[in-house]
Structure formats: structure tokens, C-alpha cells
Design a protein around this motif. Structure first.
Motif, mmCIF file in Angstrom:
data_model
loop_
_atom_site.group_PDB
_atom_site.id
_atom_site.type_symbol
_atom_site.label_atom_id
_atom_site.label_comp_id
_atom_site.label_asym_id
_atom_site.label_seq_id
_atom_site.Cartn_x
_atom_site.Cartn_y
_atom_site.Cartn_z
ATOM 1 N N LYS A 107 8.105 -5.968 12.980
ATOM 2 C CA LYS A 107 9.460 -6.673 12.383
ATOM 3 C C LYS A 107 10.226 -5.660 11.453
ATOM 4 O O LYS A 107 11.328 -6.038 11.983
ATOM 5 N N LEU A 108 9.994 -4.519 11.763
ATOM 6 C CA LEU A 108 10.954 -3.978 10.740
ATOM 7 C C LEU A 108 11.639 -2.534 11.778
ATOM 8 O O LEU A 108 12.569 -2.013 11.312
ATOM 9 N N GLY A 109 10.338 -2.615 12.730
ATOM 10 C CA GLY A 109 10.787 -1.303 14.145
ATOM 11 C C GLY A 109 10.505 -0.371 12.601
ATOM 12 O O GLY A 109 10.833 0.597 13.227
ATOM 13 N N VAL A 110 9.235 -0.346 12.139
ATOM 14 C CA VAL A 110 8.797 1.473 12.219
ATOM 15 C C VAL A 110 7.301 1.142 12.037
ATOM 16 O O VAL A 110 6.999 0.125 12.437
ATOM 17 N N THR A 111 6.449 2.320 11.517
ATOM 18 C CA THR A 111 5.105 2.330 11.524
ATOM 19 C C THR A 111 4.340 1.810 10.292
ATOM 20 O O THR A 111 5.254 1.730 9.419
ATOM 21 N N LYS A 112 3.028 1.572 10.069
ATOM 22 C CA LYS A 112 2.566 1.163 8.939
ATOM 23 C C LYS A 112 2.439 2.702 8.045
ATOM 24 O O LYS A 112 2.164 1.774 6.532
ATOM 25 N N PRO A 113 2.622 3.796 8.168
ATOM 26 C CA PRO A 113 2.475 4.845 7.128
ATOM 27 C C PRO A 113 4.056 4.342 6.593
ATOM 28 O O PRO A 113 3.779 5.528 4.904
ATOM 29 N N PHE A 114 5.264 3.846 7.210
ATOM 30 C CA PHE A 114 6.295 3.446 6.107
ATOM 31 C C PHE A 114 5.902 2.287 5.102
ATOM 32 O O PHE A 114 6.619 2.352 4.214
ATOM 33 N N ILE A 115 5.265 1.364 5.164
ATOM 34 C CA ILE A 115 4.966 0.408 4.615
ATOM 35 C C ILE A 115 3.937 1.367 3.393
ATOM 36 O O ILE A 115 4.090 0.530 2.103
ATOM 37 N N TYR A 116 3.147 1.730 3.930
ATOM 38 C CA TYR A 116 2.504 2.567 2.628
ATOM 39 C C TYR A 116 2.874 3.560 1.773
ATOM 40 O O TYR A 116 2.160 3.760 0.503
ATOM 41 N N THR A 117 4.098 3.984 2.059
ATOM 42 C CA THR A 117 4.214 4.826 0.931
ATOM 43 C C THR A 117 5.256 3.716 -0.319
ATOM 44 O O THR A 117 6.068 4.520 -0.831
ATOM 45 N N HIS A 118 5.724 2.840 0.347
ATOM 46 C CA HIS A 118 5.909 2.214 -0.522
ATOM 47 C C HIS A 118 4.974 0.822 -1.571
ATOM 48 O O HIS A 118 5.067 0.451 -2.894
ATOM 49 N N PHE A 119 3.351 0.306 -1.277
ATOM 50 C CA PHE A 119 3.095 -0.174 -1.307
ATOM 51 C C PHE A 119 1.547 0.129 -0.743
ATOM 52 O O PHE A 119 1.116 0.504 0.201
ATOM 53 N N ARG A 120 0.788 0.218 -1.358
ATOM 54 C CA ARG A 120 -1.095 0.652 -1.517
ATOM 55 C C ARG A 120 -1.856 0.102 -0.240
ATOM 56 O O ARG A 120 -2.709 0.496 0.122
ATOM 57 N N SER A 121 -1.309 -1.302 -0.483
ATOM 58 C CA SER A 121 -2.835 -2.532 0.170
ATOM 59 C C SER A 121 -1.600 -3.915 0.512
ATOM 60 O O SER A 121 -0.592 -4.048 -0.061
ATOM 61 N N LYS A 122 -1.932 -4.332 1.159
ATOM 62 C CA LYS A 122 -1.782 -5.515 2.279
ATOM 63 C C LYS A 122 -1.732 -6.746 0.603
ATOM 64 O O LYS A 122 -1.069 -7.233 0.507
ATOM 65 N N VAL A 123 -2.808 -6.283 -0.401
ATOM 66 C CA VAL A 123 -2.785 -7.259 -1.004
ATOM 67 C C VAL A 123 -1.953 -6.936 -2.143
ATOM 68 O O VAL A 123 -1.150 -8.349 -3.366
ATOM 69 N N GLU A 124 -1.778 -5.648 -2.385
ATOM 70 C CA GLU A 124 -0.462 -5.473 -3.317
ATOM 71 C C GLU A 124 0.582 -5.578 -3.103
ATOM 72 O O GLU A 124 1.796 -5.661 -3.562
ATOM 73 N N LEU A 125 0.660 -6.149 -1.440
ATOM 74 C CA LEU A 125 1.708 -6.268 -0.565
ATOM 75 C C LEU A 125 2.614 -7.942 -1.203
ATOM 76 O O LEU A 125 3.094 -8.321 -1.371
ATOM 77 N N GLU A 166 0.903 -9.323 -3.878
ATOM 78 C CA GLU A 166 1.306 -9.919 -5.385
ATOM 79 C C GLU A 166 2.451 -9.238 -5.726
ATOM 80 O O GLU A 166 3.275 -9.849 -6.519
ATOM 81 N N ALA A 167 3.509 -8.401 -4.646
ATOM 82 C CA ALA A 167 4.571 -7.892 -5.221
ATOM 83 C C ALA A 167 5.340 -8.972 -4.492
ATOM 84 O O ALA A 167 6.766 -9.750 -5.415
ATOM 85 N N VAL A 168 4.837 -10.015 -3.261
ATOM 86 C CA VAL A 168 5.619 -11.180 -3.499
ATOM 87 C C VAL A 168 5.627 -12.247 -3.924
ATOM 88 O O VAL A 168 6.136 -12.979 -4.827
ATOM 89 N N CYS A 169 4.694 -11.997 -5.158
ATOM 90 C CA CYS A 169 4.194 -13.328 -5.673
ATOM 91 C C CYS A 169 4.270 -12.953 -7.319
ATOM 92 O O CYS A 169 4.991 -14.055 -8.059
ATOM 93 N N ARG A 170 4.287 -12.347 -7.577
ATOM 94 C CA ARG A 170 4.716 -12.292 -8.734
ATOM 95 C C ARG A 170 5.888 -12.174 -8.934
ATOM 96 O O ARG A 170 6.204 -12.959 -11.068
ATOM 97 N N PRO A 171 7.382 -11.806 -8.860
ATOM 98 C CA PRO A 171 8.698 -12.160 -9.573
ATOM 99 C C PRO A 171 8.929 -13.372 -9.766
ATOM 100 O O PRO A 171 10.130 -13.321 -10.215
ATOM 101 N N THR A 172 8.730 -14.497 -8.263
ATOM 102 C CA THR A 172 8.673 -15.697 -8.935
ATOM 103 C C THR A 172 8.465 -16.191 -10.455
ATOM 104 O O THR A 172 8.670 -16.885 -10.554
ATOM 105 N N ILE A 173 7.244 -15.677 -10.556
ATOM 106 C CA ILE A 173 6.958 -16.547 -11.774
ATOM 107 C C ILE A 173 7.560 -15.484 -12.833
ATOM 108 O O ILE A 173 7.779 -16.107 -13.803
ATOM 109 N N GLU A 174 8.008 -14.316 -12.784
ATOM 110 C CA GLU A 174 8.206 -13.547 -13.881
ATOM 111 C C GLU A 174 9.729 -14.314 -14.054
ATOM 112 O O GLU A 174 10.659 -14.184 -15.251
ATOM 113 N N MET A 175 9.984 -14.344 -12.702
ATOM 114 C CA MET A 175 12.027 -15.250 -12.893
ATOM 115 C C MET A 175 12.023 -16.528 -13.445
ATOM 116 O O MET A 175 13.031 -17.105 -14.334
#
Length: 202
Positions: free
Chosen positions: A37-55, A57-66
Motif C-alpha cells: 500500500k505504501l509502495g515500498v518493500t518490507k525491509p522499509f517497515i522493519y527500519t521502524h518496527f521490529r514486528s507486526k505485533v510491535e506495529l 502496539e504502536a497503533v493501539c497505545r497512543p489512543t490510550i495515552e491521549m
């Protein structure tokens, strides 16, 4: 500039992850799907998130913090307990409505969070309940509110507002601000706020 670019790339990954997790579910979405969807390769995502589970968590946690920040900042503001409760619920509702997809993903996919990630989010939720409970107790102590069970009241308020993600329609009958104001007014009715303490709706 480099940090800003990195933050932008991370945010774009999160935006696409929310959409796909919402539409296909966590199990039905791969990192390759998100990368496509982003027009990139999977390693691009791994430079920011170590796994799909970590991703996830990054989707869910900020809403609770806010949500926590919305209530905590309102509680620390000047004014009566009713003024601050009204403000807190308005701001909390706006977080839920603005991040409708994120909170939907959280409630649906909570079971896929890591043990550490879930513990962190649960700790934030407990802090939210504690801050809200303290504000309700203050209102009871000074005669503004009538509440038999502070703990249940806090949970009911949090649940009512959070559940708005299931029925909110951006193009619906009520505007974003209308819904926020009405839910805040309902909350003041729930706690039997004294008429003189109820902020006028705008």
C-alpha cells in the motif's frame, strides 16, 4: 530534518496499518500488504518496527495515552469539578472520534498484543480510571455530584465514551462537536451534577 522525515515515514506506516487492520483484521494483514500500500518493500517497515505485533502496539497505545492526557489535563485545570469533568469528557470524546479506526483495532485485536504491550496499555487504562475517579470523588466531597459508587461511575463513563467508535458516522446527523458536547452533558446527568454546577452547552 532527518528526524522529521523519519517521523513522517513512521506515521505513514501507521496510517496504512490502521486501515488494513481495520478492514482485514490483524491476522488477515501481512507486512507485505502494508508495504504494498505504501509502495515500498518490507525491509522499509522493519527500519521502524521490529514486528507486526510491535506495529499493532504502536497503533493501539497512543489512543490510550491521549485519552489519559485529556482527562488528566482537564482535572488539573481551574474551575469546579463539573467544569473540569465536562471539559475532560469533551476532550476524551474527541480523541475517540478522531481515532475511530485505532480504537476499533484495539478492541478487536487486543488478544494479539504482546504480554508486555498489553501490560503497558492496561497500566495506562488504570491510570485513566484513577484520575477520573479522583475527579468524581472531588465532586462528591464538595457537594457537586451525587454518586453511590465512584469506581463503577468511572468505568461507566469511560465505557460510554469509548463505545462511540462503534456508532459514530462522520457524515451523520450530529457534528463532531455536537456529539462531544452531548456526551459530556449526559455524563453530568449521570453523576447528578447540581444545576448551578452544570456548564451551559454551546
Amino acid at each position: 530534518m532527518r528526524d522529521e522525515i523519519s517521523a513522517y515515514k513512521r506515521e505513514r506506516i501507521l496510517e496504512e496499518a490502521v486501515k488494513l487492520f481495520y478492514e482485514r483484521g490483524f491476522s488477515g494483514t501481512t507486512l507485505d500488504d502494508i508495504a504494498g500500500k505504501l509502495g515500498v518493500t518490507k525491509p522499509f517497515i522493519y527500519t521502524h518496527f521490529r514486528s507486526k505485533v510491535e506495529l499493532l502496539e504502536a497503533v493501539c497505545r497512543p489512543t490510550i495515552e491521549m485519552s489519559l492526557n485529556a482527562i488528566a489535563q482537564a482535572a488539573q485545570h481551574e474551575g469546579t469539578a463539573a467544569d473540569r469533568l465536562h471539559r475532560g469528557v469533551v476532550d476524551f470524546t474527541k480523541v475517540v472520534l478522531q481515532r475511530q479506526g485505532n480504537i476499533a483495532v484495539y478492541f478487536r485485536e487486543e488478544k494479539h498484543l504482546s504480554e508486555a504491550g498489553l501490560a503497558e496499555i492496561n497500566a495506562l487504562r488504570k491510570r485513566f480510571d484513577r484520575v477520573l475517579s479522583d475527579l468524581l470523588q472531588e465532586g462528591v466531597n464538595n457537594g457537586e455530584f451525587q454518586i453511590e459508587d465512584i469506581r463503577v461511575a468511572a468505568l461507566a463513563i469511560g465505557g460510554m465514551v469509548s463505545w462511540a467508535y462503534t456508532w459514530y458516522q462522520p457524515e451523520g446527523r450530529l457534528s463532531f462537536d455536537d456529539i462531544s458536547a452531548r456526551l459530556a452533558h449526559f455524563v453530568l446527568q449521570m453523576v447528578a451534577a447540581q444545576p448551578a454546577a452544570v456548564p451551559a452547552e454551546t
